[in-house]
Design a protein around this motif. Structure first.
Motif, PDB file in Angstrom:
ATOM      1  N   ASP A  36       0.832  -1.207   0.000  1.00 59.13           N
ATOM      2  CA  ASP A  36       0.000   0.000   0.000  1.00 59.13           C
ATOM      3  C   ASP A  36       0.866   1.257   0.000  1.00 59.13           C
ATOM      4  OD1 ASP A  36       0.874  -0.853   2.508  1.00 59.13           O
ATOM      5  OD2 ASP A  36      -0.697   0.270   3.569  1.00 59.13           O
ATOM      6  N   LEU A  37       2.070   1.167   0.566  1.00 59.08           N
ATOM      7  CA  LEU A  37       2.968   2.330   0.608  1.00 59.08           C
ATOM      8  C   LEU A  37       3.821   2.468  -0.650  1.00 59.08           C
ATOM      9  CD1 LEU A  37       4.338   2.084   4.274  1.00 59.08           C
ATOM     10  CD2 LEU A  37       2.712   3.760   3.386  1.00 59.08           C
ATOM     11  N   PHE A  38       4.137   1.333  -1.316  1.00 59.73           N
ATOM     12  CA  PHE A  38       5.202   1.371  -2.323  1.00 59.73           C
ATOM     13  C   PHE A  38       4.788   1.019  -3.750  1.00 59.73           C
ATOM     14  CE2 PHE A  38       7.611   1.177   1.593  1.00 59.73           C
ATOM     15  CZ  PHE A  38       8.671   2.042   1.326  1.00 59.73           C
ATOM     16  N   PHE A  39       3.689   0.296  -3.945  1.00 57.55           N
ATOM     17  CA  PHE A  39       3.366  -0.184  -5.296  1.00 57.55           C
ATOM     18  C   PHE A  39       3.181   0.976  -6.283  1.00 57.55           C
ATOM     19  CE2 PHE A  39       0.424  -1.341  -8.670  1.00 57.55           C
ATOM     20  CZ  PHE A  39       1.004  -2.494  -9.172  1.00 57.55           C
ATOM     21  N   ASP A  40       2.303   1.904  -5.962  1.00 57.10           N
ATOM     22  CA  ASP A  40       2.032   3.024  -6.882  1.00 57.10           C
ATOM     23  C   ASP A  40       3.268   3.897  -7.072  1.00 57.10           C
ATOM     24  OD1 ASP A  40      -0.569   2.228  -7.331  1.00 57.10           O
ATOM     25  OD2 ASP A  40      -1.412   3.491  -5.746  1.00 57.10           O
ATOM     26  N   GLY A  41       4.034   4.050  -6.000  1.00 57.04           N
ATOM     27  CA  GLY A  41       5.238   4.872  -6.067  1.00 57.04           C
ATOM     28  C   GLY A  41       6.272   4.294  -7.021  1.00 57.04           C
ATOM     29  N   PHE A  42       6.455   2.966  -6.977  1.00 58.15           N
ATOM     30  CA  PHE A  42       7.453   2.362  -7.865  1.00 58.15           C
ATOM     31  C   PHE A  42       6.975   2.395  -9.314  1.00 58.15           C
ATOM     32  CE2 PHE A  42       9.978  -1.226  -9.684  1.00 58.15           C
ATOM     33  CZ  PHE A  42      11.227  -0.636  -9.505  1.00 58.15           C
ATOM     34  N   LYS A  43       5.695   2.202  -9.503  1.00 61.20           N
ATOM     35  CA  LYS A  43       5.111   2.319 -10.846  1.00 61.20           C
ATOM     36  C   LYS A  43       5.419   3.712 -11.422  1.00 61.20           C
ATOM     37  CE  LYS A  43       0.567   1.684 -13.018  1.00 61.20           C
ATOM     38  NZ  LYS A  43      -0.846   1.378 -12.722  1.00 61.20           N
ATOM     39  N   HIS A  44       5.304   4.725 -10.568  1.00 56.75           N
ATOM     40  CA  HIS A  44       5.610   6.095 -10.993  1.00 56.75           C
ATOM     41  C   HIS A  44       7.104   6.254 -11.286  1.00 56.75           C
ATOM     42  CE1 HIS A  44       5.416  10.429 -11.308  1.00 56.75           C
ATOM     43  NE2 HIS A  44       6.352  10.541 -10.368  1.00 56.75           N
ATOM     44  N   GLN A  45       7.960   5.655 -10.452  1.00 54.47           N
ATOM     45  CA  GLN A  45       9.410   5.766 -10.682  1.00 54.47           C
ATOM     46  C   GLN A  45       9.815   5.128 -12.016  1.00 54.47           C
ATOM     47  OE1 GLN A  45      11.581   7.592  -8.963  1.00 54.47           O
ATOM     48  NE2 GLN A  45       9.841   8.193  -7.681  1.00 54.47           N
ATOM     49  N   LEU A  46       9.174   4.031 -12.388  1.00 51.85           N
ATOM     50  CA  LEU A  46       9.443   3.414 -13.692  1.00 51.85           C
ATOM     51  C   LEU A  46       9.083   4.372 -14.824  1.00 51.85           C
ATOM     52  CD1 LEU A  46       8.085  -0.185 -12.992  1.00 51.85           C
ATOM     53  CD2 LEU A  46      10.465   0.398 -13.513  1.00 51.85           C
ATOM     54  N   LYS A 129      19.044   6.984 -11.977  1.00 50.32           N
ATOM     55  CA  LYS A 129      19.070   7.387 -10.569  1.00 50.32           C
ATOM     56  C   LYS A 129      17.703   7.344  -9.878  1.00 50.32           C
ATOM     57  CE  LYS A 129      18.606  12.387 -11.240  1.00 50.32           C
ATOM     58  NZ  LYS A 129      19.197  13.700 -10.978  1.00 50.32           N
ATOM     59  N   HIS A 130      16.696   6.769 -10.524  1.00 45.19           N
ATOM     60  CA  HIS A 130      15.338   6.851  -9.976  1.00 45.19           C
ATOM     61  C   HIS A 130      14.872   5.602  -9.250  1.00 45.19           C
ATOM     62  CE1 HIS A 130      14.744  10.715 -11.867  1.00 45.19           C
ATOM     63  NE2 HIS A 130      15.302  10.208 -12.945  1.00 45.19           N
TER      64      HIS A 130
END
Length: 353
Positions: A36-46, A129-130
């Protein structure tokens, strides 16, 4: 649980998290820690990584995350770290200077330092670097004992005890001078080669196209040179490459193809090409983007001797002769955790400090 087991578990959980991001699709799974904390964030980083570096296509980014998710299996991590189970006496601060040629190219060094029990200071390439800082945050949630052990810097490196640095042959000379008083692993340019006999099947050569074109040929495990017998028929090679013809639709690749073709033609070099790949007879190992060099060999024994003499320039050798330690066609970009860059055992280096 002892700390080594804890660290293995942390990277195993990271592998499970990454398994949601594959070429088949990005799909959120149940029972992944802190999703819940990281899935959407990593999708955005990709997405950001692809926007900032157009060599980092969605396909190649997801190829990298998918590969790492498979590599970080519990069994592989335990097998890899088993010889070093007793751990280290005194944690050191390890500086890691990373390249940026392919997505997450420095991840193996990052993993090696942390799983050994050391602390890490990372200096990333601006080209890549992301992803890693975000994954480092995930690891700190999964394994709170890693908090304070991971630092990223864009400035001059703070105090450190040893260094792992990857760069070009030019930057390696600088690294060797600058870090001469520290224990170090310093990596230079390397390329991978394929040895063809002319007896390869059409499937072998199609598999070889993965080794040639993955990451647009920018990786050290990418095949940039062929060794072929005197009477080799390149038509078979080009037929094997054809399944990657859509690569020319990438604007950056197409620009490199057009530029390098113009340079070759103006220089009146003999080249063979098929509209998206050029091959040129050349003794060098590092070929420009959209081209592969080739060299003829007389006998298998003389070629094996040449490969041994030039070992410091070569990362992988691909051929059907796996008994000689060569990698099968199509497999250069699927290394195991114990397939060390330049053949230098990073874990052993870290445990001896």
């Amino acid at each position: 649980m002892d700390t080594n087991t804890t660290r293995v578990e942390a990277f195993y959980q990271l592998g499970r998290f990454l398994s949601q991001f594959s070429r088949e699709g990005i799909t959120q799974k149940e029972e992944i820690q802190f999703n819940d904390l990281f899935f959407d964030g990593f999708k955005h980083q990709l997405k950001v990584a692809a926007e900032r570096n157009t060599w980092f296509t969605q396909e190649n980014l997801l190829f990298a995350t998918e590969n790492w998710s498979k590599a970080l299996s519990k069994e592989a991590l335990e097998t890899w770290t088993a010889p070093f189970e007793k751990g280290i006496d005194t944690p050191k601060n390890i500086a890691v200077i990373m390249a940026g040629n392919i997505p997450m190219v420095g991840f193996h060094d990052f993993l090696s330092v942390l799983i050994s029990g050391h602390t890490i200071t990372v200096k990333q390439s601006s080209n890549d670097k992301h992803l890693l800082p975000f994954l480092a945050k995930y690891l700190e949630y999964v394994c709170p004992e890693l908090k304070g052990k991971i630092q990223f810097t864009e400035e001059k490196l703070p105090e450190f005890d040893a260094v792992i640095a990857t760069g070009s042959n030019n930057t390696a000379r600088y690294f060797e001078h600058y870090f001469k008083d520290k224990p170090s692993i310093i990596r230079k340019n390397r390329n991978s080669v394929a040895v063809l006999s002319g007896t390869e099947s059409s499937d072998d050569l199609e598999q070889l196209s993965e080794d040639v074109f993955r990451y647009f040929g920018l990786g050290c495990r990418s095949v940039s040179k062929l060794f072929v017998p005197k009477d080799y028929d390149f038509d078979a090679f080009f037929r094997g490459m054809y399944n990657r013809h859509e690569i020319i639709n990438n604007a950056k690749y197409a620009n490199n193809y057009d530029y390098n073709k113009a340079v070759y033609l103006m220089s009146e070099f003999d080249i063979l090409e098929n509209g998206f790949l050029m091959i040129k007879e050349d003794a060098s190992y590092a070929s420009p983007i959209a081209s592969v060099f080739y060299e003829y060999y007389d006998t298998k024994d003389s070629l094996l001797q040449k490969l041994a003499d030039d070992a410091e320039q070569i990362q992988c050798v691909v051929s059907s002769d796996t008994a000689a330690g060569h990698i099968p066609f199509g497999k250069t970009q699927f290394p195991e955790l114990w397939d060390y860059a330049d053949g230098v055992n990073t874990l052993e280096f870290l445990h001896k400090l």
